[in-house]
Write a protein that holds these residues in place. Structure first.
Motif, PDB file in Angstrom:
ATOM      1  N   ALA A 107      -5.214   5.689  14.266  1.00 42.30           N
ATOM      2  CA  ALA A 107      -5.509   5.700  12.825  1.00 42.30           C
ATOM      3  C   ALA A 107      -6.696   4.778  12.565  1.00 42.30           C
ATOM      4  N   ASP A 108      -7.725   5.315  11.925  1.00 44.66           N
ATOM      5  CA  ASP A 108      -9.028   4.654  11.855  1.00 44.66           C
ATOM      6  C   ASP A 108      -9.283   4.040  10.475  1.00 44.66           C
ATOM      7  N   PRO A 109      -9.307   2.707  10.379  1.00 48.54           N
ATOM      8  CA  PRO A 109      -9.512   2.057   9.072  1.00 48.54           C
ATOM      9  C   PRO A 109     -10.861   2.373   8.437  1.00 48.54           C
ATOM     10  N   LYS A 110     -11.891   2.587   9.251  1.00 50.97           N
ATOM     11  CA  LYS A 110     -13.212   2.930   8.695  1.00 50.97           C
ATOM     12  C   LYS A 110     -13.179   4.317   8.055  1.00 50.97           C
ATOM     13  N   LEU A 111     -12.541   5.251   8.745  1.00 47.44           N
ATOM     14  CA  LEU A 111     -12.390   6.591   8.200  1.00 47.44           C
ATOM     15  C   LEU A 111     -11.522   6.557   6.953  1.00 47.44           C
ATOM     16  N   ILE A 112     -10.448   5.785   6.994  1.00 48.77           N
ATOM     17  CA  ILE A 112      -9.538   5.687   5.849  1.00 48.77           C
ATOM     18  C   ILE A 112     -10.267   5.115   4.637  1.00 48.77           C
ATOM     19  N   ASP A 113     -11.061   4.069   4.836  1.00 44.60           N
ATOM     20  CA  ASP A 113     -11.816   3.480   3.718  1.00 44.60           C
ATOM     21  C   ASP A 113     -12.834   4.466   3.153  1.00 44.60           C
ATOM     22  N   LYS A 114     -13.433   5.245   4.039  1.00 39.46           N
ATOM     23  CA  LYS A 114     -14.369   6.278   3.593  1.00 39.46           C
ATOM     24  C   LYS A 114     -13.642   7.305   2.725  1.00 39.46           C
ATOM     25  N   MET A 115     -12.441   7.667   3.150  1.00 33.55           N
ATOM     26  CA  MET A 115     -11.652   8.643   2.391  1.00 33.55           C
ATOM     27  C   MET A 115     -11.165   8.069   1.059  1.00 33.55           C
ATOM     28  N   ILE A 116     -10.764   6.809   1.073  1.00 32.38           N
ATOM     29  CA  ILE A 116     -10.325   6.173  -0.178  1.00 32.38           C
ATOM     30  C   ILE A 116     -11.469   6.148  -1.184  1.00 32.38           C
ATOM     31  N   SER A 117     -12.662   5.800  -0.707  1.00 33.28           N
ATOM     32  CA  SER A 117     -13.843   5.777  -1.577  1.00 33.28           C
ATOM     33  C   SER A 117     -14.119   7.164  -2.155  1.00 33.28           C
ATOM     34  N   LEU A 118     -13.987   8.187  -1.308  1.00 25.66           N
ATOM     35  CA  LEU A 118     -14.183   9.566  -1.759  1.00 25.66           C
ATOM     36  C   LEU A 118     -13.113   9.961  -2.773  1.00 25.66           C
ATOM     37  N   TYR A 119     -11.887   9.534  -2.503  1.00 26.34           N
ATOM     38  CA  TYR A 119     -10.775   9.832  -3.408  1.00 26.34           C
ATOM     39  C   TYR A 119     -11.018   9.210  -4.783  1.00 26.34           C
ATOM     40  N   LEU A 120     -11.442   7.952  -4.800  1.00 30.48           N
ATOM     41  CA  LEU A 120     -11.686   7.247  -6.062  1.00 30.48           C
ATOM     42  C   LEU A 120     -12.854   7.857  -6.831  1.00 30.48           C
ATOM     43  N   LYS A 121     -13.815   8.410  -6.098  1.00 30.54           N
ATOM     44  CA  LYS A 121     -14.985   9.021  -6.728  1.00 30.54           C
ATOM     45  C   LYS A 121     -14.678  10.409  -7.277  1.00 30.54           C
ATOM     46  N   LYS A 122     -14.024  11.246  -6.451  1.00 23.60           N
ATOM     47  CA  LYS A 122     -13.774  12.645  -6.824  1.00 23.60           C
ATOM     48  C   LYS A 122     -12.500  12.827  -7.654  1.00 23.60           C
ATOM     49  N   LYS A 123     -11.566  11.881  -7.489  1.00 23.50           N
ATOM     50  CA  LYS A 123     -10.302  11.895  -8.242  1.00 23.50           C
ATOM     51  C   LYS A 123      -9.471  13.184  -8.086  1.00 23.50           C
ATOM     52  N   PRO A 124      -9.265  13.657  -6.870  1.00 26.78           N
ATOM     53  CA  PRO A 124      -8.362  14.804  -6.692  1.00 26.78           C
ATOM     54  C   PRO A 124      -6.912  14.316  -6.737  1.00 26.78           C
ATOM     55  N   ASP A 125      -5.990  15.249  -6.702  1.00 31.07           N
ATOM     56  CA  ASP A 125      -4.580  14.859  -6.564  1.00 31.07           C
ATOM     57  C   ASP A 125      -4.244  14.623  -5.093  1.00 31.07           C
ATOM     58  N   TYR A 126      -4.946  15.376  -4.234  1.00 29.30           N
ATOM     59  CA  TYR A 126      -4.622  15.344  -2.806  1.00 29.30           C
ATOM     60  C   TYR A 126      -5.908  15.493  -1.986  1.00 29.30           C
ATOM     61  N   LEU A 127      -6.143  14.533  -1.093  1.00 31.44           N
ATOM     62  CA  LEU A 127      -7.309  14.551  -0.211  1.00 31.44           C
ATOM     63  C   LEU A 127      -6.827  14.426   1.226  1.00 31.44           C
ATOM     64  N   HIS A 128      -7.412  15.230   2.127  1.00 31.93           N
ATOM     65  CA  HIS A 128      -6.968  15.170   3.521  1.00 31.93           C
ATOM     66  C   HIS A 128      -8.131  15.422   4.477  1.00 31.93           C
ATOM     67  N   THR A 129      -7.979  14.923   5.697  1.00 34.63           N
ATOM     68  CA  THR A 129      -8.939  15.248   6.750  1.00 34.63           C
ATOM     69  C   THR A 129      -8.747  16.714   7.111  1.00 34.63           C
ATOM     70  N   PHE A 130      -9.849  17.422   7.291  1.00 39.38           N
ATOM     71  CA  PHE A 130      -9.777  18.843   7.627  1.00 39.38           C
ATOM     72  C   PHE A 130      -9.289  18.972   9.074  1.00 39.38           C
ATOM     73  N   PRO A 131      -8.107  19.581   9.312  1.00 35.55           N
ATOM     74  CA  PRO A 131      -7.465  19.550  10.630  1.00 35.55           C
ATOM     75  C   PRO A 131      -8.245  20.190  11.767  1.00 35.55           C
TER      76      PRO A 131
END
Length: 249
Positions: A107-131
């Motif tokens: 589990a990658d904290p850099k990737l997670i922080d990138k995703m959190i930033s994207l989540y806060l910017k885009k404001k979706p209900d659900y954000l996920h890494t594309f499998p």
């Protein structure tokens, strides 16, 4: 404006049918569980990390281990993981949840922080890494407590109750969904731990970076390192592509 509390919730148990006790397996000097905690602690945006585990005797050993490494713990239903997850989020007053599974010691904290930033910017209900894009083992999901609460109210199937987010993934009526893609399709690289042989793959990665345990997913792909570390995966993937291609002629 009140800051939204971001809580990473790691679901883990000792009673996996395919590989019992996998979250207690050692990789170098640390257990899989310790590595997840240590890596998540490097996140700059997560406010709290909680391990949610079953409340039964079979998982008491895991609870003891989590106490020893000073992790936050919530215990609930083993089979109704959705209920356990919801109660964990409620107990720790989470506004935004980062879902990690206990079989992903990369589990990658850099990737997670990138995703959190994207989540806060885009404001979706659900954000996920594309499998199909990220290697299996870097899976990260982020969703609001509101989305989790609604899922808890709506989901009824056994599958949905056991896996937390499939209802969110399927439903387009209630949830706005976004995903993050990697630079190529590397979903065939297996770095989560479902079976004993998967553990060897993860150990190979940690051995390469030793003593550094805080490398990122991007580090795996520098200077074509991935083609060396995962040569077998690429060989298998190319074989399957060729087989499919020949079959379609």
């Amino acid at each position: 404006m009140v800051k939204k509390k971001i809580v990473a919730i790691v679901q883990a148990r000792l009673t996996s049918k395919r590989f019992p006790n996998k979250v207690m397996q050692k990789i170098g000097n640390f257990t899989v569980t310790e590595l997840i905690l240590k890596r998540l602690c490097k996140s700059k945006l997560i406010d709290k990390i909680v391990f949610t585990i079953p409340a039964n005797k079979k998982n008491d050993r895991l609870c003891k281990h989590l106490n020893e490494i000073k992790a936050n713990i919530f215990r609930g239903s083993e089979n109704n993981v959705l209920d356990r997850y919801y109660k964990t989020a409620k107990q720790f007053k989470a506004s935004i949840i980062v879902r990690i599974t206990g079989d992903c010691p990369l589990a990658d904290p850099k990737l997670i922080d990138k995703m959190i930033s994207l989540y806060l910017k885009k404001k979706p209900d659900y954000l996920h890494t594309f499998p199909q894009s990220f290697p299996d083992g870097f899976d990260t999901e982020i969703f609001s407590f509101k989305a989790l609460k609604l899922t808890k109210e709506k989901a009824v199937s056994k599958f949905d109750l056991q896996h937390v987010t499939p209802y969110m993934q399927r439903d387009s009526k209630y949830f706005i969904k976004k995903n993050l893609k990697f630079f190529n399709n590397f979903g065939f690289i297996k770095l989560s731990i479902d079976k004993k042989e998967d553990l060897k793959n993860v150990k190979t990665v940690y051995k390469h970076f030793h003593p550094n345990i805080f490398f990122s997913v991007e580090d795996l792909f520098k200077k074509n390192l991935h083609k060396i570390l995962f040569a077998k995966d690429f060989k298998k993937e190319n074989f399957l592509k060729n087989k499919t291609s020949i079959g379609q002629k």
